[in-house]
Design a protein around this motif. Sequence first.
Motif, PDB file in Angstrom:
ATOM      1  N   ILE A 162       0.858  -1.187   0.000  1.00  0.00           N
ATOM      2  CA  ILE A 162       0.000   0.000   0.000  1.00  0.00           C
ATOM      3  C   ILE A 162       0.892   1.234   0.000  1.00  0.00           C
ATOM      4  O   ILE A 162       1.844   1.321   0.782  1.00  0.00           O
ATOM      5  N   VAL A 163       0.598   2.192  -0.888  1.00  0.00           N
ATOM      6  CA  VAL A 163       1.354   3.444  -0.942  1.00  0.00           C
ATOM      7  C   VAL A 163       0.393   4.593  -0.615  1.00  0.00           C
ATOM      8  O   VAL A 163      -0.615   4.786  -1.299  1.00  0.00           O
ATOM      9  N   LEU A 164       0.715   5.341   0.433  1.00  0.00           N
ATOM     10  CA  LEU A 164      -0.080   6.491   0.870  1.00  0.00           C
ATOM     11  C   LEU A 164       0.640   7.752   0.435  1.00  0.00           C
ATOM     12  O   LEU A 164       1.830   7.925   0.715  1.00  0.00           O
ATOM     13  N   MET A 165      -0.075   8.660  -0.248  1.00  0.00           N
ATOM     14  CA  MET A 165       0.574   9.825  -0.849  1.00  0.00           C
ATOM     15  C   MET A 165      -0.188  11.091  -0.442  1.00  0.00           C
ATOM     16  O   MET A 165      -1.359  11.272  -0.783  1.00  0.00           O
ATOM     17  N   ASP A 166       0.510  11.958   0.294  1.00  0.00           N
ATOM     18  CA  ASP A 166      -0.125  13.152   0.861  1.00  0.00           C
ATOM     19  C   ASP A 166       0.199  14.384   0.021  1.00  0.00           C
ATOM     20  O   ASP A 166       1.205  15.055   0.242  1.00  0.00           O
ATOM     21  N   GLU A 167      -0.638  14.665  -0.968  1.00  0.00           N
ATOM     22  CA  GLU A 167      -0.459  15.809  -1.868  1.00  0.00           C
ATOM     23  C   GLU A 167       0.998  15.929  -2.334  1.00  0.00           C
ATOM     24  O   GLU A 167       1.619  16.989  -2.217  1.00  0.00           O
ATOM     25  N   PRO A 168       1.546  14.874  -2.906  1.00  0.00           N
ATOM     26  CA  PRO A 168       2.977  14.895  -3.241  1.00  0.00           C
ATOM     27  C   PRO A 168       3.344  15.874  -4.340  1.00  0.00           C
ATOM     28  O   PRO A 168       4.516  16.218  -4.493  1.00  0.00           O
ATOM     29  N   PHE A 169       2.352  16.331  -5.129  1.00  0.00           N
ATOM     30  CA  PHE A 169       2.656  17.240  -6.232  1.00  0.00           C
ATOM     31  C   PHE A 169       2.193  18.668  -5.932  1.00  0.00           C
ATOM     32  O   PHE A 169       2.227  19.537  -6.811  1.00  0.00           O
ATOM     33  N   GLY A 170       1.779  18.922  -4.700  1.00  0.00           N
ATOM     34  CA  GLY A 170       1.183  20.215  -4.358  1.00  0.00           C
ATOM     35  C   GLY A 170       2.121  21.395  -4.508  1.00  0.00           C
ATOM     36  O   GLY A 170       1.678  22.513  -4.779  1.00  0.00           O
ATOM     37  N   ALA A 171       3.425  21.173  -4.328  1.00  0.00           N
ATOM     38  CA  ALA A 171       4.379  22.286  -4.393  1.00  0.00           C
ATOM     39  C   ALA A 171       4.963  22.497  -5.785  1.00  0.00           C
ATOM     40  O   ALA A 171       5.795  23.382  -5.977  1.00  0.00           O
ATOM     41  N   LEU A 172       4.526  21.697  -6.753  1.00  0.00           N
ATOM     42  CA  LEU A 172       5.099  21.770  -8.094  1.00  0.00           C
ATOM     43  C   LEU A 172       4.332  22.760  -8.965  1.00  0.00           C
ATOM     44  O   LEU A 172       3.143  22.998  -8.765  1.00  0.00           O
ATOM     45  N   ASP A 173       5.018  23.308  -9.982  1.00  0.00           N
ATOM     46  CA  ASP A 173       4.343  24.157 -10.954  1.00  0.00           C
ATOM     47  C   ASP A 173       3.399  23.296 -11.803  1.00  0.00           C
ATOM     48  O   ASP A 173       3.518  22.067 -11.844  1.00  0.00           O
ATOM     49  N   ALA A 174       2.467  23.951 -12.473  1.00  0.00           N
ATOM     50  CA  ALA A 174       1.380  23.240 -13.165  1.00  0.00           C
ATOM     51  C   ALA A 174       1.904  22.261 -14.211  1.00  0.00           C
ATOM     52  O   ALA A 174       1.420  21.125 -14.312  1.00  0.00           O
ATOM     53  N   GLN A 175       2.891  22.689 -15.002  1.00  0.00           N
ATOM     54  CA  GLN A 175       3.395  21.824 -16.069  1.00  0.00           C
ATOM     55  C   GLN A 175       4.102  20.596 -15.492  1.00  0.00           C
ATOM     56  O   GLN A 175       3.866  19.457 -15.937  1.00  0.00           O
ATOM     57  N   THR A 176       4.947  20.804 -14.472  1.00  0.00           N
ATOM     58  CA  THR A 176       5.645  19.672 -13.845  1.00  0.00           C
ATOM     59  C   THR A 176       4.648  18.748 -13.165  1.00  0.00           C
ATOM     60  O   THR A 176       4.803  17.515 -13.197  1.00  0.00           O
ATOM     61  N   ARG A 177       3.629  19.324 -12.579  1.00  0.00           N
ATOM     62  CA  ARG A 177       2.609  18.524 -11.895  1.00  0.00           C
ATOM     63  C   ARG A 177       1.925  17.570 -12.874  1.00  0.00           C
ATOM     64  O   ARG A 177       1.701  16.397 -12.557  1.00  0.00           O
ATOM     65  N   GLU A 178       1.606  18.061 -14.063  1.00  0.00           N
ATOM     66  CA  GLU A 178       0.966  17.200 -15.061  1.00  0.00           C
ATOM     67  C   GLU A 178       1.893  16.067 -15.499  1.00  0.00           C
ATOM     68  O   GLU A 178       1.459  14.924 -15.656  1.00  0.00           O
ATOM     69  N   VAL A 179       3.168  16.384 -15.676  1.00  0.00           N
ATOM     70  CA  VAL A 179       4.135  15.345 -16.054  1.00  0.00           C
ATOM     71  C   VAL A 179       4.221  14.293 -14.951  1.00  0.00           C
ATOM     72  O   VAL A 179       4.255  13.086 -15.213  1.00  0.00           O
ATOM     73  N   MET A 180       4.232  14.735 -13.691  1.00  0.00           N
ATOM     74  CA  MET A 180       4.321  13.807 -12.569  1.00  0.00           C
ATOM     75  C   MET A 180       3.066  12.939 -12.452  1.00  0.00           C
ATOM     76  O   MET A 180       3.148  11.752 -12.124  1.00  0.00           O
ATOM     77  N   GLN A 181       1.920  13.510 -12.724  1.00  0.00           N
ATOM     78  CA  GLN A 181       0.682  12.728 -12.702  1.00  0.00           C
ATOM     79  C   GLN A 181       0.741  11.603 -13.726  1.00  0.00           C
ATOM     80  O   GLN A 181       0.401  10.443 -13.430  1.00  0.00           O
ATOM     81  N   GLU A 182       1.180  11.945 -14.938  1.00  0.00           N
ATOM     82  CA  GLU A 182       1.252  10.938 -15.997  1.00  0.00           C
ATOM     83  C   GLU A 182       2.281   9.859 -15.649  1.00  0.00           C
ATOM     84  O   GLU A 182       2.046   8.660 -15.880  1.00  0.00           O
ATOM     85  N   SER A 183       3.403  10.265 -15.053  1.00  0.00           N
ATOM     86  CA  SER A 183       4.428   9.309 -14.640  1.00  0.00           C
ATOM     87  C   SER A 183       3.899   8.379 -13.563  1.00  0.00           C
ATOM     88  O   SER A 183       4.141   7.162 -13.593  1.00  0.00           O
ATOM     89  N   LEU A 184       3.163   8.923 -12.607  1.00  0.00           N
ATOM     90  CA  LEU A 184       2.616   8.100 -11.524  1.00  0.00           C
ATOM     91  C   LEU A 184       1.590   7.112 -12.045  1.00  0.00           C
ATOM     92  O   LEU A 184       1.561   5.940 -11.637  1.00  0.00           O
ATOM     93  N   VAL A 185       0.739   7.556 -12.961  1.00  0.00           N
ATOM     94  CA  VAL A 185      -0.256   6.649 -13.556  1.00  0.00           C
ATOM     95  C   VAL A 185       0.449   5.492 -14.263  1.00  0.00           C
ATOM     96  O   VAL A 185       0.064   4.326 -14.108  1.00  0.00           O
TER      97      VAL A 185
END
Length: 270
Positions: A162-185
Motif C-alpha cells: 500500500i502506498v499512501l501519498m499526501d499531496e505529493p505534487f502540491g508544491a510543483l508548478d502546473a506543467q511539472t505537476r501534469e508530467v508527474m501525474q502521468e508518470s505516476l499513472v
Amino acid sequence: MSPSKPGVDIEILGVSREFPAKGAPVRVLEEITFDVPDREFGVILGPSGCGKSTLLRIIAGLDFPTAGRVLVHSQEVEGPGAERGFVFQSYTAFPWLTVRDNIRFGARFRSDVAPEQVDAKADELIQMIGLAGFEEAYPNRISGGMRQRVAIARTLMADPEIVLMDEPFGALDAQTREVMQESLVATWEALHKTILFVTHDIEEALFLAERIYVFSARPARLRKVVPVPLPRPRTFEVKTSRAFLDLKAEVMALVRPDTLATAAEKNRGR
C-alpha cells in the motif's frame, strides 16, 4: 482480528479525530467509513484543511483516531508497518546521497536481499520513474519534480503493498505537476500497488483515480464515493473527453459549496 473482507486492503470504520484546543476541542474527522479495494488507485478529495491528511496519517499509523478503527488486511493499525509506504508533500531526499543511493537507502539494511538485487531493483525503478541519466546527481542539482520522483522511487523500493501519498505534487508548478501525474499513472499501471492519494485538485483526482472519496469541509465527513470509469492507459487527451468533463461537473458540484465556505471562513479570519 476481524474477519477478512475479500478484495479489500484498507477498512476505515467510523473514524473520528479531534484535537485539543482552548475552549472546545477541534473536530477534524467525523465518523468516516469506507473501504479501499486491493490494488486500486483511490483518491481522497476535499477542500484544504478538511482533514484529508489527518486520515492518511492515521492509516499510516503516524496518528490515532479519537473514535473508530482502521484495518489493513483485517488487522487493526497500531503503528507504522512495512506493508504501508508514505510519500510526503515536502521533498524528503537525503541531500548527502546521490539519486541512486537515496532510492536504495532503506533496502541496503535488509539482510534478506542480496546487494546485487538491490542495485538491479533501484536501476529498474530509476528507469520506470523517469530518472535515467540523473543517477549520480545530488538532490540540490535536480528539480523539485525530480526530487519527488526520488521520494516515490525510494518508497517503492521497499516494496510496500500500500502506498499512501499526501499531496505529493502540491508544491510543483502546473506543467511539472501534469508530467508527474502521468508518470505516476504509468508506474501504477505497471506495478498495481494499492494507492491512496490525497489532493484538493479535482482534475488531478479524476486523472489518477479509479475511485474518489469526496470529503466535506471540516469536520470532514464522507460526502460521496465517485467511481471513475475512464479507460486505461490514461494520457492527458482523456481530459478533453465528454466522460471526463461530465465527471468533473459532478464532482465540482459536490466540492464547490464546501470550497466556497472554507474560503469565506479564511477571509473572515483576516
